[in-house]
Scaffold this motif. Structure first.
Motif, PDB file in Angstrom:
ATOM      1  N   SER A 166      29.448  55.478  61.240  1.00 34.06           N
ATOM      2  CA  SER A 166      29.859  56.148  62.473  1.00 34.06           C
ATOM      3  C   SER A 166      30.552  55.187  63.430  1.00 34.06           C
ATOM      4  N   GLY A 167      31.316  55.780  64.342  1.00 33.95           N
ATOM      5  CA  GLY A 167      31.927  55.048  65.448  1.00 33.95           C
ATOM      6  C   GLY A 167      31.648  55.818  66.720  1.00 33.95           C
ATOM      7  N   ARG A 168      31.147  55.137  67.764  1.00 34.01           N
ATOM      8  CA  ARG A 168      30.759  55.805  69.014  1.00 34.01           C
ATOM      9  C   ARG A 168      31.696  55.456  70.168  1.00 34.01           C
ATOM     10  N   CYS A 181      31.675  67.420  64.399  1.00 33.86           N
ATOM     11  CA  CYS A 181      32.017  66.125  64.997  1.00 33.86           C
ATOM     12  C   CYS A 181      32.568  65.154  63.947  1.00 33.86           C
ATOM     13  N   ASP A 182      33.538  64.365  64.357  1.00 35.60           N
ATOM     14  CA  ASP A 182      34.100  63.316  63.508  1.00 35.60           C
ATOM     15  C   ASP A 182      33.169  62.116  63.597  1.00 35.60           C
ATOM     16  N   MET A 183      32.544  61.750  62.497  1.00 36.99           N
ATOM     17  CA  MET A 183      31.581  60.658  62.522  1.00 36.99           C
ATOM     18  C   MET A 183      32.211  59.332  62.961  1.00 36.99           C
ATOM     19  N   ALA A 184      33.505  59.194  62.791  1.00 37.53           N
ATOM     20  CA  ALA A 184      34.179  57.964  63.206  1.00 37.53           C
ATOM     21  C   ALA A 184      34.569  57.977  64.677  1.00 37.53           C
ATOM     22  N   GLY A 267      28.683  71.888  52.509  1.00 37.87           N
ATOM     23  CA  GLY A 267      30.123  72.002  52.298  1.00 37.87           C
ATOM     24  C   GLY A 267      30.951  71.868  53.550  1.00 37.87           C
ATOM     25  N   ALA A 268      30.335  71.318  54.638  1.00 35.28           N
ATOM     26  CA  ALA A 268      31.052  71.218  55.904  1.00 35.28           C
ATOM     27  C   ALA A 268      31.821  69.922  56.040  1.00 35.28           C
ATOM     28  N   GLY A 269      31.717  69.070  55.058  1.00 35.09           N
ATOM     29  CA  GLY A 269      32.461  67.815  55.107  1.00 35.09           C
ATOM     30  C   GLY A 269      31.629  66.705  55.711  1.00 35.09           C
ATOM     31  N   GLY A 270      32.272  65.600  56.030  1.00 33.53           N
ATOM     32  CA  GLY A 270      31.573  64.446  56.580  1.00 33.53           C
ATOM     33  C   GLY A 270      31.637  63.286  55.625  1.00 33.53           C
ATOM     34  N   LYS A 271      31.652  62.050  56.175  1.00 33.18           N
ATOM     35  CA  LYS A 271      31.804  60.850  55.342  1.00 33.18           C
ATOM     36  C   LYS A 271      30.549  60.641  54.499  1.00 33.18           C
TER      37      LYS A 271
END
Length: 271
Positions: A166-168, A181-184, A267-271
């Protein structure tokens, strides 16, 4: 007149709609929202004031450390690792925009993606050598996510996405919707100078919407610039740990891994 009236009515309906929709995401054990406490720069007060507070209440926090400050309290940070707190990457030299005087000679405007990658890798190497842990979370210094200037400006979010769970960010205006939410590029909510009521207000909004608040602070002590009030923080920790309030209080890594796992399974995606 009718063609003009219809768009106007649509606009009115949009303005009247709720600002946020409740997420359908399911938090564990019946929890209704998640909260992470995070602090930047490895400030001395985080070890001297924050760590005894967290350990007394049984709270795990995330610390985005700067190597230079890390070495000033190395034994304290080793104890933090042993106690289960998360040590995260905040870059090697904390580059920000040159518009901040402290970063004028280390400005993002003069960086390339290659140089930024060296910053991230270099900080990881130092943290591993000093504490024996490899960070999986990254905190953008000053919340800024670019290098270069003008037509040569580039985002370094992809570097973070490749190298970290992740990136905050920092001083963002909303909590994270775990569904999308984009984990990055996780949103970071400033906690410095907030009262207990202010902290609860953010948590209450997250509870209504099923979201994840990542509080981002610096010093821990008496209310002042870039300082989270220790008394308010302790009161909030006790509030968040009360099962009746439905909050999952944990590190960015722990909650982040759960979000990624749930989204991957659904199935929602994510790294």
């Amino acid at each position: 007149m009718l063609p003009r009236v219809i768009p106007f009515l649509v606009l009115l309906l949009a303005m009247a709609a709720p600002a946020q929709q409740k997420s359908a995401f399911r938090w564990p054990d019946g929890k209704r929202a998640a909260v992470s406490l995070s602090f930047d720069d490895a400030r001395l007060s985080q070890i001297d004031v924050g760590m005894p507070l967290f350990d007394r209440i049984g709270v795990k926090a995330t610390f985005y450390v700067s190597p230079g400050n890390l070495e000033k309290r190395i034994e304290g940070w080793k104890k933090a690792v042993a106690a289960g707190h998360e040590i995260a990457n905040h870059s090697r030299s904390h580059p920000c925009t040159g518009n901040y005087g402290f970063s004028k000679r280390n400005a993002l405007e003069g960086y390339t993606l290659e140089r930024m990658e060296e910053e991230l890798d270099g900080a990881n190497t130092i943290i591993q050598s000093l504490l024996g842990v490899k960070p999986v979370s990254f905190g953008y210094p000053c919340g800024l996510k670019f290098v270069g200037r003008g037509l040569e400006t580039k985002s370094y979010v992809p570097l973070v996405a490749r190298g970290f769970l992740s990136g905050r960010g920092y001083r963002d205006e909303a909590a994270n919707d775990p569904e999308i939410c984009d984990m990055a590029q996780l949103m970071g909510t400033g906690i410095d100078e907030l009262t207990f009521d202010g902290m609860v207000k953010h948590a209450s909004t997250a509870l209504k919407e099923g979201r994840w608040v990542i509080f981002a602070g610096h010093e821990i002590g008496k209310t002042a610039f870039q300082t989270t009030d220790a008394a308010a923080l302790e009161q909030f920790c006790r509030y968040a740990k009360d099962p009746a309030n439905g909050i999952w209080l944990d590190t960015v890594e722990s909650i982040g891994r759960y979000v990624v796992k749930q989204r991957s399974g659904g199935g929602a995606g994510g790294k």
